[in-house]
Design a protein around this motif. Structure first.
Motif, PDB file in Angstrom:
ATOM      1  N   THR A 384       0.824  -1.205   0.000  1.00 14.01           N
ATOM      2  CA  THR A 384       0.000   0.000   0.000  1.00 14.01           C
ATOM      3  C   THR A 384       0.860   1.257   0.000  1.00 14.01           C
ATOM      4  N   LEU A 385       1.905   1.270   0.803  1.00 15.39           N
ATOM      5  CA  LEU A 385       2.797   2.425   0.846  1.00 15.39           C
ATOM      6  C   LEU A 385       3.448   2.669  -0.507  1.00 15.39           C
ATOM      7  N   ALA A 386       3.801   1.588  -1.197  1.00 17.92           N
ATOM      8  CA  ALA A 386       4.371   1.731  -2.538  1.00 17.92           C
ATOM      9  C   ALA A 386       3.353   2.343  -3.492  1.00 17.92           C
ATOM     10  N   ALA A 387       2.098   1.915  -3.393  1.00 17.42           N
ATOM     11  CA  ALA A 387       1.046   2.462  -4.260  1.00 17.42           C
ATOM     12  C   ALA A 387       0.818   3.942  -3.979  1.00 17.42           C
ATOM     13  N   PHE A 388       0.787   4.313  -2.699  1.00 18.95           N
ATOM     14  CA  PHE A 388       0.574   5.714  -2.345  1.00 18.95           C
ATOM     15  C   PHE A 388       1.723   6.585  -2.854  1.00 18.95           C
ATOM     16  N   THR A 389       2.937   6.055  -2.786  1.00 18.47           N
ATOM     17  CA  THR A 389       4.097   6.803  -3.276  1.00 18.47           C
ATOM     18  C   THR A 389       3.958   7.067  -4.773  1.00 18.47           C
ATOM     19  N   LEU A 390       3.560   6.051  -5.521  1.00 16.16           N
ATOM     20  CA  LEU A 390       3.445   6.196  -6.976  1.00 16.16           C
ATOM     21  C   LEU A 390       2.344   7.166  -7.375  1.00 16.16           C
ATOM     22  N   VAL A 391       1.203   7.122  -6.697  1.00 20.53           N
ATOM     23  CA  VAL A 391       0.122   8.029  -7.081  1.00 20.53           C
ATOM     24  C   VAL A 391       0.512   9.474  -6.798  1.00 20.53           C
ATOM     25  N   SER A 392       1.336   9.689  -5.787  1.00 16.58           N
ATOM     26  CA  SER A 392       1.787  11.041  -5.464  1.00 16.58           C
ATOM     27  C   SER A 392       2.749  11.568  -6.524  1.00 16.58           C
ATOM     28  N   VAL A 393       3.580  10.682  -7.052  1.00 16.30           N
ATOM     29  CA  VAL A 393       4.481  11.069  -8.145  1.00 16.30           C
ATOM     30  C   VAL A 393       3.682  11.300  -9.430  1.00 16.30           C
ATOM     31  N   ALA A 394       2.719  10.429  -9.670  1.00 18.85           N
ATOM     32  CA  ALA A 394       1.957  10.475 -10.916  1.00 18.85           C
ATOM     33  C   ALA A 394       1.132  11.749 -11.047  1.00 18.85           C
ATOM     34  N   VAL A 395       0.630  12.286  -9.935  1.00 22.16           N
ATOM     35  CA  VAL A 395      -0.213  13.480 -10.028  1.00 22.16           C
ATOM     36  C   VAL A 395       0.602  14.682 -10.505  1.00 22.16           C
ATOM     37  N   VAL A 396       1.873  14.733 -10.109  1.00 24.51           N
ATOM     38  CA  VAL A 396       2.747  15.819 -10.561  1.00 24.51           C
ATOM     39  C   VAL A 396       3.042  15.664 -12.058  1.00 24.51           C
ATOM     40  N   ILE A 397       3.299  14.420 -12.485  1.00 28.30           N
ATOM     41  CA  ILE A 397       3.598  14.164 -13.898  1.00 28.30           C
ATOM     42  C   ILE A 397       2.400  14.518 -14.779  1.00 28.30           C
ATOM     43  N   LEU A 398       1.184  14.152 -14.326  1.00 26.75           N
ATOM     44  CA  LEU A 398      -0.002  14.431 -15.128  1.00 26.75           C
ATOM     45  C   LEU A 398      -0.263  15.936 -15.223  1.00 26.75           C
ATOM     46  N   ARG A 399       0.056  16.677 -14.168  1.00 26.46           N
ATOM     47  CA  ARG A 399      -0.081  18.137 -14.226  1.00 26.46           C
ATOM     48  C   ARG A 399       0.761  18.712 -15.363  1.00 26.46           C
ATOM     49  N   LYS A 400       1.969  18.166 -15.545  1.00 23.84           N
ATOM     50  CA  LYS A 400       2.877  18.670 -16.575  1.00 23.84           C
ATOM     51  C   LYS A 400       2.501  18.156 -17.958  1.00 23.84           C
ATOM     52  N   LYS A 401       2.051  16.888 -18.034  1.00 26.11           N
ATOM     53  CA  LYS A 401       1.736  16.298 -19.333  1.00 26.11           C
ATOM     54  C   LYS A 401       0.400  16.802 -19.884  1.00 26.11           C
ATOM     55  N   ARG A 402      -0.589  16.961 -19.008  1.00 23.67           N
ATOM     56  CA  ARG A 402      -1.921  17.371 -19.459  1.00 23.67           C
ATOM     57  C   ARG A 402      -2.461  18.510 -18.607  1.00 23.67           C
ATOM     58  N   PRO A 403      -1.859  19.699 -18.716  1.00 24.70           N
ATOM     59  CA  PRO A 403      -2.382  20.834 -17.942  1.00 24.70           C
ATOM     60  C   PRO A 403      -3.792  21.231 -18.370  1.00 24.70           C
ATOM     61  N   ASP A 404      -4.204  20.825 -19.582  1.00 26.31           N
ATOM     62  CA  ASP A 404      -5.519  21.170 -20.115  1.00 26.31           C
ATOM     63  C   ASP A 404      -6.636  20.267 -19.604  1.00 26.31           C
ATOM     64  N   LEU A 405      -6.287  19.161 -18.955  1.00 31.79           N
ATOM     65  CA  LEU A 405      -7.289  18.188 -18.526  1.00 31.79           C
ATOM     66  C   LEU A 405      -8.213  18.805 -17.474  1.00 31.79           C
ATOM     67  N   PRO A 406      -9.543  18.722 -17.659  1.00 32.33           N
ATOM     68  CA  PRO A 406     -10.472  19.251 -16.647  1.00 32.33           C
ATOM     69  C   PRO A 406     -10.273  18.545 -15.306  1.00 32.33           C
ATOM     70  N   ARG A 407     -10.158  19.328 -14.247  1.00 32.25           N
ATOM     71  CA  ARG A 407      -9.956  18.780 -12.904  1.00 32.25           C
ATOM     72  C   ARG A 407     -11.004  19.367 -11.971  1.00 32.25           C
ATOM     73  N   ALA A 408     -12.024  18.559 -11.652  1.00 32.84           N
ATOM     74  CA  ALA A 408     -13.069  19.039 -10.745  1.00 32.84           C
ATOM     75  C   ALA A 408     -12.515  19.278  -9.349  1.00 32.84           C
ATOM     76  N   PHE A 409     -11.483  18.498  -8.985  1.00 32.70           N
ATOM     77  CA  PHE A 409     -10.792  18.691  -7.708  1.00 32.70           C
ATOM     78  C   PHE A 409      -9.302  18.778  -7.996  1.00 32.70           C
ATOM     79  N   ARG A 410      -8.640  19.771  -7.427  1.00 32.49           N
ATOM     80  CA  ARG A 410      -7.198  19.935  -7.624  1.00 32.49           C
ATOM     81  C   ARG A 410      -6.490  19.773  -6.285  1.00 32.49           C
ATOM     82  N   CYS A 411      -5.515  18.871  -6.235  1.00 32.16           N
ATOM     83  CA  CYS A 411      -4.712  18.703  -5.018  1.00 32.16           C
ATOM     84  C   CYS A 411      -4.020  20.020  -4.707  1.00 32.16           C
ATOM     85  N   PRO A 412      -4.192  20.556  -3.504  1.00 32.02           N
ATOM     86  CA  PRO A 412      -3.552  21.833  -3.175  1.00 32.02           C
ATOM     87  C   PRO A 412      -2.049  21.671  -2.982  1.00 32.02           C
ATOM     88  N   GLY A 413      -1.324  22.769  -3.192  1.00 32.23           N
ATOM     89  CA  GLY A 413       0.105  22.799  -2.862  1.00 32.23           C
ATOM     90  C   GLY A 413       0.985  21.880  -3.664  1.00 32.23           C
TER      91      GLY A 413
END
Length: 465
Positions: A384-413
């Motif tokens: 589980t800790l490994a999965a949580f680590t990856l999703v945290s990395v992935a959210v930053v990557i997706l912000r850079k790859k698809r800044p145009d993607l509609p986000r109803a909720f945005r992770c702060p900070g």
């Protein structure tokens, strides 16, 4: 390289909306109760005693540390879930951002985590159920009460109650998610009521002297307990597996993820504080029912009986939701070609992945019946800790790859919050036993072999390429 190919997000969203798919029947209240159903179970009714022996009264801080690791990751999950409402949870998110091999490995990891969690909790459920039967003078044949070698000095062959509860809940899930959600909601309401009853009754018996010394084993003991009780929070991520069955996923998924985690954190901190305030923490040695013990210690035996009932219902909902999450991840991996196509077929009447649900239920029901509990629990936290680590990395990557993607909720900070999630998770992983790391590594190596021997060649992306 082909192992780093990513799925097109627009294609993924279209697949989730395609006719003949999973039925969209869940709302925000269902999701919050689904999260609470997955979280409140073995952690609060069993692990609080073990955690108290490791941290002392500082167990309350251990829960807060574990909740912070989950909370930061939950914010990342919420952004993904609102942006990519597709079945598969972190597996799906990784496929869109980090590439096929990483997605496969995290899916392989989650299959182990969810599967062993359901098996482990089924074994715990069996113990409480047999205790309940004994109160009515009913005893099962000893050979059918536990896995081989699970009870020293007693001949046991098979844990029949553990298999039966897995098969009953599998049948429920295979018949329809709406019906399963209704049953889950009723059981969650009852078990939360039991926990609140413990808080109200137990608070009157707290002796502040029992909280001294507050941190008898120092920061190390408190952090070791945090790594242990992290298991108590496993489950909120299963909410994201319901993405394709939610009526308004962009709004409702973040509510379900964050709402269930916040509610459970408050309950855990209050219960651990009251429990260690009633009973000196040293007395929890060898105790597998610490909450009811605290009430017995306080002379509230009538409430202790309700707590045992709450424990049974609590574990039932954990098995139900974790099995549900497991089947949806397998469904998504099969639809992508990484697992046999039969596992992603949807039943024409029930609107569920019928075949995949029964494969999961039978396989992990047999594991629960034949493998001792201590063996089952070793790999759950690190996965589980490994999965949580990856999703945290992935959210930053997706912000850079698809800044145009509609986000109803945005992770702060961003990127600070995802970075904190990674730091908390990695630190907790360092407090796990080295044998857990070895076993986890072996499982991942097996996953690599399966990927290069089967999944890579049968991938839908490979067929297109």
């Amino acid at each position: 390289m082909s192992i780093f190919r990513t799925k097109n997000l627009d294609d993924m969203l279209a697949a989730g909306r395609a006719p003949g798919g999973l039925k969209k029947v869940l709302g925000p209240f269902d999701l919050i109760l689904m999260g609470i159903g997955a979280i409140v179970g073995t952690g609060i009714f069993v692990l609080t005693g073990t955690g108290a022996l490791t941290a002392g009264p500082a167990l309350t801080i251990s829960f807060i540390v574990a909740a912070c690791a989950c909370g930061f990751a939950a914010l990342c999950y919420a952004e993904f879930a609102s942006s990519v409402p597709v079945a598969g949870s972190i597996y799906t998110y990784s496929y869109a951002t980090l590439g096929e091999l990483v997605a496969w490995m995290i899916g392989w990891d989650l299959m182990l985590e969810y599967g062993l969690a359901t098996s482990a909790v089924s074994v715990g459920w069996s113990g409480y159920f047999q205790s309940l039967l004994s109160g009515f003078g009913i005893a099962l044949p000893s050979v059918l009460t536990a896995a081989p070698g699970a009870v020293p000095g007693v001949t046991t062959y098979f844990n029949l109650p553990a298999l039966i509860i897995m098969l009953v809940l599998t049948a429920m899930l295979s018949w329809g998610v709406r019906e399963s959600a209704r049953v889950n909601n009723i059981m969650v309401a009852i078990k939360v009521g039991v926990v609140l009853l413990f808080i109200v009754v137990g608070a009157r018996h707290v002796q502040p002297a029992n909280w001294q010394p507050f941190m008898p084993f120092g920061v190390g003991g408190m952090m070791s307990a945090a790594a242990l009780v992290f298991f108590a929070f496993i489950g909120f991520d299963a909410v994201t597996s319901a993405a394709e069955e939610v009526k308004r996923p962009e709004r409702d998924l973040p509510i379900g993820i964050i709402g269930s985690l916040a509610a459970c954190t408050v309950l855990y901190v209050l219960v651990s504080a009251i429990m260690t305030g009633i009973v000196p923490f040293q007395k929890f040695l060898g105790i597998d029912h610490p909450v009811s013990l605290a009430l017995q210690y306080a002379g509230e035996n009538w409430v202790a009986g309700f707590v045992d009932l709450g424990a049974i219902l609590g574990m039932t909902t954990v098995i139900l939701v974790m099995t549900y999450g497991q089947t949806r991840i397998i469904f998504a991996m099969s639809r992508d070609g990484l697992l046999p196509k039969k596992l992603s077929t949807v039943h024409p009447k029930y609107g569920t992945p019928f075949f995949a649900t029964w494969v999961v239920g039978i396989a992990f029901g047999l594991i629960a019946a034949l493998v001792p509990l201590n063996v089952l629990t070793e790999l759950i936290n690190i996965g589980t800790l490994a999965a949580f680590t990856l999703v945290s990395v992935a959210v930053v990557i997706l912000r850079k790859k698809r800044p145009d993607l509609p986000r109803a909720f945005r992770c702060p900070g961003v990127p600070v919050i995802p970075a904190l999630a990674v730091i908390f998770c990695v630190v907790l992983m360092t407090y796990l036993h080295w044998l857990t790391w070895v076993a986890f590594g072996i499982w991942l190596l097996i996953g690599l072999v399966v990927y290069f021997a089967y999944a890579r060649h049968h991938s839908v992306l490979n067929q297109k390429g």
